[in-house]
Design a protein around this motif. Structure first.
Motif, PDB file in Angstrom:
ATOM      1  N   ARG A  75      36.512  39.997  43.946  1.00 25.64           N
ATOM      2  CA  ARG A  75      36.481  38.603  44.386  1.00 25.64           C
ATOM      3  C   ARG A  75      36.027  37.757  43.197  1.00 25.64           C
ATOM      4  O   ARG A  75      34.958  38.010  42.631  1.00 25.64           O
ATOM      5  N   LEU A  76      36.845  36.781  42.837  1.00 24.63           N
ATOM      6  CA  LEU A  76      36.548  35.979  41.651  1.00 24.63           C
ATOM      7  C   LEU A  76      36.289  34.539  42.064  1.00 24.63           C
ATOM      8  O   LEU A  76      37.013  33.972  42.881  1.00 24.63           O
ATOM      9  N   ARG A  77      35.242  33.972  41.489  1.00 22.45           N
ATOM     10  CA  ARG A  77      34.876  32.588  41.815  1.00 22.45           C
ATOM     11  C   ARG A  77      34.893  31.755  40.529  1.00 22.45           C
ATOM     12  O   ARG A  77      34.268  32.128  39.532  1.00 22.45           O
ATOM     13  N   LEU A  78      35.606  30.622  40.592  1.00 26.56           N
ATOM     14  CA  LEU A  78      35.713  29.724  39.438  1.00 26.56           C
ATOM     15  C   LEU A  78      34.736  28.561  39.571  1.00 26.56           C
ATOM     16  O   LEU A  78      34.356  28.195  40.692  1.00 26.56           O
ATOM     17  N   PRO A  79      34.350  27.954  38.447  1.00 25.95           N
ATOM     18  CA  PRO A  79      33.455  26.794  38.541  1.00 25.95           C
ATOM     19  C   PRO A  79      34.198  25.568  39.079  1.00 25.95           C
ATOM     20  O   PRO A  79      35.404  25.434  38.884  1.00 25.95           O
ATOM     21  N   ARG A  80      33.457  24.695  39.725  1.00 25.95           N
ATOM     22  CA  ARG A  80      34.080  23.492  40.297  1.00 25.95           C
ATOM     23  C   ARG A  80      34.721  22.604  39.236  1.00 25.95           C
ATOM     24  O   ARG A  80      35.587  21.798  39.545  1.00 25.95           O
ATOM     25  N   MET A  81      34.263  22.752  38.003  1.00 25.55           N
ATOM     26  CA  MET A  81      34.850  21.963  36.926  1.00 25.55           C
ATOM     27  C   MET A  81      36.357  22.178  36.851  1.00 25.55           C
ATOM     28  O   MET A  81      37.099  21.314  36.387  1.00 25.55           O
ATOM     29  N   VAL A  99      43.601  24.235  39.335  1.00 26.63           N
ATOM     30  CA  VAL A  99      44.084  25.343  40.175  1.00 26.63           C
ATOM     31  C   VAL A  99      44.923  24.802  41.332  1.00 26.63           C
ATOM     32  O   VAL A  99      44.746  23.672  41.758  1.00 26.63           O
ATOM     33  N   LYS A 100      45.823  25.672  41.782  1.00 25.69           N
ATOM     34  CA  LYS A 100      46.661  25.286  42.928  1.00 25.69           C
ATOM     35  C   LYS A 100      46.151  25.917  44.212  1.00 25.69           C
ATOM     36  O   LYS A 100      46.410  25.427  45.303  1.00 25.69           O
ATOM     37  N   ASN A 101      45.457  27.057  44.068  1.00 21.08           N
ATOM     38  CA  ASN A 101      45.105  27.847  45.257  1.00 21.08           C
ATOM     39  C   ASN A 101      43.598  27.980  45.465  1.00 21.08           C
ATOM     40  O   ASN A 101      43.113  28.983  45.988  1.00 21.08           O
ATOM     41  N   GLY A 102      42.860  26.998  45.013  1.00 19.22           N
ATOM     42  CA  GLY A 102      41.419  27.011  45.266  1.00 19.22           C
ATOM     43  C   GLY A 102      40.616  27.727  44.189  1.00 19.22           C
ATOM     44  O   GLY A 102      41.165  28.252  43.211  1.00 19.22           O
ATOM     45  N   LEU A 103      39.307  27.772  44.407  1.00 21.96           N
ATOM     46  CA  LEU A 103      38.387  28.292  43.395  1.00 21.96           C
ATOM     47  C   LEU A 103      38.025  29.755  43.636  1.00 21.96           C
ATOM     48  O   LEU A 103      37.422  30.387  42.784  1.00 21.96           O
ATOM     49  N   GLU A 104      38.381  30.304  44.815  1.00 18.94           N
ATOM     50  CA  GLU A 104      38.058  31.712  45.079  1.00 18.94           C
ATOM     51  C   GLU A 104      39.333  32.520  45.211  1.00 18.94           C
ATOM     52  O   GLU A 104      40.269  32.103  45.899  1.00 18.94           O
ATOM     53  N   HIS A 105      39.358  33.659  44.547  1.00 18.01           N
ATOM     54  CA  HIS A 105      40.568  34.485  44.535  1.00 18.01           C
ATOM     55  C   HIS A 105      40.221  35.955  44.710  1.00 18.01           C
ATOM     56  O   HIS A 105      39.204  36.410  44.200  1.00 18.01           O
ATOM     57  N   GLU A 106      41.094  36.664  45.407  1.00 17.30           N
ATOM     58  CA  GLU A 106      41.037  38.130  45.438  1.00 17.30           C
ATOM     59  C   GLU A 106      42.000  38.591  44.355  1.00 17.30           C
ATOM     60  O   GLU A 106      43.200  38.285  44.413  1.00 17.30           O
ATOM     61  N   VAL A 107      41.486  39.288  43.340  1.00 18.15           N
ATOM     62  CA  VAL A 107      42.345  39.670  42.223  1.00 18.15           C
ATOM     63  C   VAL A 107      42.191  41.152  41.918  1.00 18.15           C
ATOM     64  O   VAL A 107      41.117  41.729  42.097  1.00 18.15           O
ATOM     65  N   GLY A 108      43.282  41.735  41.409  1.00 18.22           N
ATOM     66  CA  GLY A 108      43.250  43.156  41.069  1.00 18.22           C
ATOM     67  C   GLY A 108      43.081  43.352  39.572  1.00 18.22           C
ATOM     68  O   GLY A 108      43.390  42.445  38.776  1.00 18.22           O
ATOM     69  N   GLY A 109      42.594  44.539  39.184  1.00 17.92           N
ATOM     70  CA  GLY A 109      42.469  44.847  37.761  1.00 17.92           C
ATOM     71  C   GLY A 109      41.341  45.816  37.522  1.00 17.92           C
ATOM     72  O   GLY A 109      40.344  45.793  38.236  1.00 17.92           O
ATOM     73  N   PRO A 156      34.327  47.193  39.037  1.00 22.85           N
ATOM     74  CA  PRO A 156      34.279  48.110  40.182  1.00 22.85           C
ATOM     75  C   PRO A 156      34.995  47.521  41.403  1.00 22.85           C
ATOM     76  O   PRO A 156      35.186  46.307  41.476  1.00 22.85           O
ATOM     77  N   GLU A 157      35.360  48.399  42.324  1.00 17.56           N
ATOM     78  CA  GLU A 157      35.973  47.949  43.576  1.00 17.56           C
ATOM     79  C   GLU A 157      35.040  46.976  44.284  1.00 17.56           C
ATOM     80  O   GLU A 157      33.823  47.190  44.323  1.00 17.56           O
ATOM     81  N   ARG A 158      35.584  45.900  44.801  1.00 17.38           N
ATOM     82  CA  ARG A 158      34.861  44.858  45.550  1.00 17.38           C
ATOM     83  C   ARG A 158      33.828  44.121  44.691  1.00 17.38           C
ATOM     84  O   ARG A 158      32.850  43.571  45.206  1.00 17.38           O
ATOM     85  N   ALA A 159      34.035  44.129  43.395  1.00 18.11           N
ATOM     86  CA  ALA A 159      33.071  43.436  42.515  1.00 18.11           C
ATOM     87  C   ALA A 159      33.128  41.927  42.759  1.00 18.11           C
ATOM     88  O   ALA A 159      34.157  41.383  43.176  1.00 18.11           O
ATOM     89  N   ASP A 160      32.007  41.281  42.488  1.00 23.07           N
ATOM     90  CA  ASP A 160      31.946  39.821  42.493  1.00 23.07           C
ATOM     91  C   ASP A 160      32.039  39.343  41.048  1.00 23.07           C
ATOM     92  O   ASP A 160      31.183  39.689  40.236  1.00 23.07           O
ATOM     93  N   ILE A 161      33.071  38.588  40.778  1.00 27.07           N
ATOM     94  CA  ILE A 161      33.249  38.083  39.409  1.00 27.07           C
ATOM     95  C   ILE A 161      33.022  36.579  39.422  1.00 27.07           C
ATOM     96  O   ILE A 161      33.548  35.871  40.293  1.00 27.07           O
ATOM     97  N   ARG A 162      32.241  36.132  38.483  1.00 25.95           N
ATOM     98  CA  ARG A 162      31.910  34.706  38.420  1.00 25.95           C
ATOM     99  C   ARG A 162      32.298  34.192  37.038  1.00 25.95           C
ATOM    100  O   ARG A 162      31.927  34.812  36.031  1.00 25.95           O
ATOM    101  N   VAL A 163      33.046  33.128  37.015  1.00 22.07           N
ATOM    102  CA  VAL A 163      33.404  32.505  35.740  1.00 22.07           C
ATOM    103  C   VAL A 163      32.537  31.265  35.567  1.00 22.07           C
ATOM    104  O   VAL A 163      32.373  30.474  36.500  1.00 22.07           O
TER     105      VAL A 163
END
Lengths: 92, 390
Positions: A4-10, A15-25, A73-80
């Motif tokens: 789960r990746l979260r982008l800063p409000r800045m 973005v077109k699809n919001g600040l929170e994304h489920e991403v693979g990698g 890791p699986e289900r990691a929280d990623i913060r940018v």
């Protein structure tokens, strides 16, 4: 791996699809590439021409500062994170 | 009917007494409590004694002395009130409470050291009562705050709550660095200022507000922009730096100067609905350049003036900065050293991220070679290092 990746409000307007994304990698690099496929407008904000994370941007995996090669890791929280100058003074 | 003498005699049988010489022989193991009234205490007391007047002893002792196993010796003027007081606190569990034989009068007659207590005045004891009751602060901590010096970069959105809370808390000297004047558009969030002060220098407006809040505080006005030539002279001598600046060149300069001075910086920054705050402790935790090697290029970094900011946001981040500054000044709790706190106002969410020192950081990798102080342009590129001189 899905994280789960979260982008800063800045970056709200880049973005077109919001600040929170489920991403693979498996790594931060792969996660960001998956993100850029979905949100191409983010690439210039987060990485430079060589694909390196820009010096004013930081990426955290499960609360710890990470680099492009850091495993995700699986289900990691990623913060940018983006450097912010503002103190709400007259000129800011 | 039991007389006062009877009560004192009964109490003395229970709690016993220590002579002044016995107290001095065991002084390392004893906590001395002065149970006289504040006006008696102010005229002279035993060094190191803590004041809790007899009338509020039972109410306040747990806050001042949380550990009931503490060896207490209580004193008053002659040894009677303190005997009764010691008996009272014994019933509360302080089983090792005793009384000073002959009280303060005998102490003085025998020629032992006493003096004007370096304690709080009665007005200060009232003003800071809620601090003094906290075991982590107490009277000693409050005196430490009154003896502390904090400097705030920017009398704006972040600097306003930070300066106001530090002043209210009794931080004795507060420096304010700002070269701007109050503008009507500031008043949506900069609580130091008001309508009547539009056009006034912000440092003057800040001083008026802070002095009106707390006359204990000395406000030092630095009505100039922080530059490489004045950074050390302005920031030197302060115990903590609160960075509420509004531009990247100043933030990187504050970081570099703090590395020279080895002074902690309480960082705060905001944008629209989001804030960041951390404590940058030189050579213990990451510095600002460990966190953000370089600022964003201008085209990727709209300012608050362009993007807007919700007025309450700097109030929250600036208040956290004041809290961290006070913790640093008192040496209590865990500060945000090595951690970055992110606050999202719309989601009402706080997130804490860990940030480590960067071993390759051009600013702080070598404690003996701090950065050269320069007036950065918008790129804030490192300008090299110099040999430490202090």
């Amino acid at each position: 791996m899905t994280a789960r990746l979260r982008l800063p409000r800045m970056l709200t307007h880049s973005v077109k699809n919001g600040l929170e994304h489920e991403v693979g990698g498996e790594t931060v690099r792969e996660v960001l590439n998956s993100l850029f496929e979905r949100e191409p407008g983010l690439r210039t904000h987060l990485v430079d021409e060589k694909g390196e994370i820009r010096p004013h941007v930081s990426v955290f995996v499960d609360g710890l500062q990470a680099r492009l090669g850091t495993s995700v890791p699986e289900r990691a929280d990623i913060r940018v994170l983006h450097a912010v100058s503002g103190g709400a003074g007259l000129n800011s | 009917m039991a007389t006062y003498r009877d009560l004192v005699a009964r109490a003395l049988r229970e709690v016993g007494e220590l002579t002044p010489a016995e107290v001095l022989a065991q002084i390392e193991d004893l906590t001395i409590l002065d149970v006289r009234e504040a006006d008696e205490y102010e005229q002279g007391a035993i060094p190191g004694a803590r004041l809790i007047p007899r009338g509020i002893l039972e109410r306040d002792i747990a806050g001042v002395i949380p550990d009931t196993k503490t060896r207490l010796v209580l004193y008053c003027a002659s040894g009677s009130r303190s005997a009764l007081a010691a008996a009272a606190v014994r019933t509360m569990g302080y089983e090792d409470a005793t009384s000073l034989a002959g009280g303060f009068e005998r102490w003085k007659q025998e020629g032992h050291a006493w003096g004007d207590p370096t304690g709080l005045t009665s007005e200060q004891r009232t003003r800071y009562a809620r601090h003094v009751r906290l075991p982590e602060i107490g009277e000693a901590g409050q005196l430490e705050l009154l003896d502390s010096k904090a400097v705030i970069i920017g009398a704006g959105g972040l600097g306003s709550p930070a300066a106001m809370y530090l002043a209210a808390a009794g931080v004795g000297t507060i420096g304010v660095v700002d070269d701007d004047v109050v503008d009507a558009s500031n008043l949506q969030r900069q609580l130091l200022h008001n309508v009547d002060r539009v056009g006034m220098a912000k440092v003057n407006s800040a001083r008026e507000t802070l002095m009106a809040m707390n006359p204990d505080v000395k406000v030092e006005m630095h009505g100039e922009r922080l530059k490489s030539h004045n950074a050390i002279s302005i920031l030197g001598g302060y115990d903590v730096i609160v960075d509420g600046g509004d531009n990247f060149p100043t933030r990187y300069l504050v970081n570099d100067a703090a590395l020279h001075l080895r002074t902690a910086v309480v960082h705060g920054s905001i944008f629209r609905f989001e804030g960041q705050t951390s404590v940058l402790s030189p050579y213990e935790g990451p510095c600002y350049r460990c966190l953000h090697r370089e600022p964003p290029p201008p085209e990727l970094a709209p300012s608050c003036a362009e993007a807007g900011v919700l007025g309450v946001l700097p109030g929250i981040i600036g208040s956290i900065q004041a809290m961290e500054a006070i913790k640093i000044l008192l040496g209590i709790g865990d500060t945000l050293t090595g951690r970055l706190l992110i606050y999202d106002a719309l989601d009402q969410d706080f997130t804490t991220l860990s940030v480590a020192r960067d071993p390759a950081c051009p600013a702080c990798r070598d404690p003996e070679r701090p950065p050269v102080l320069v007036d950065y342009d918008d790129t804030c590129r490192p300008a090299g290092n110099t040999v430490r001189t202090s």
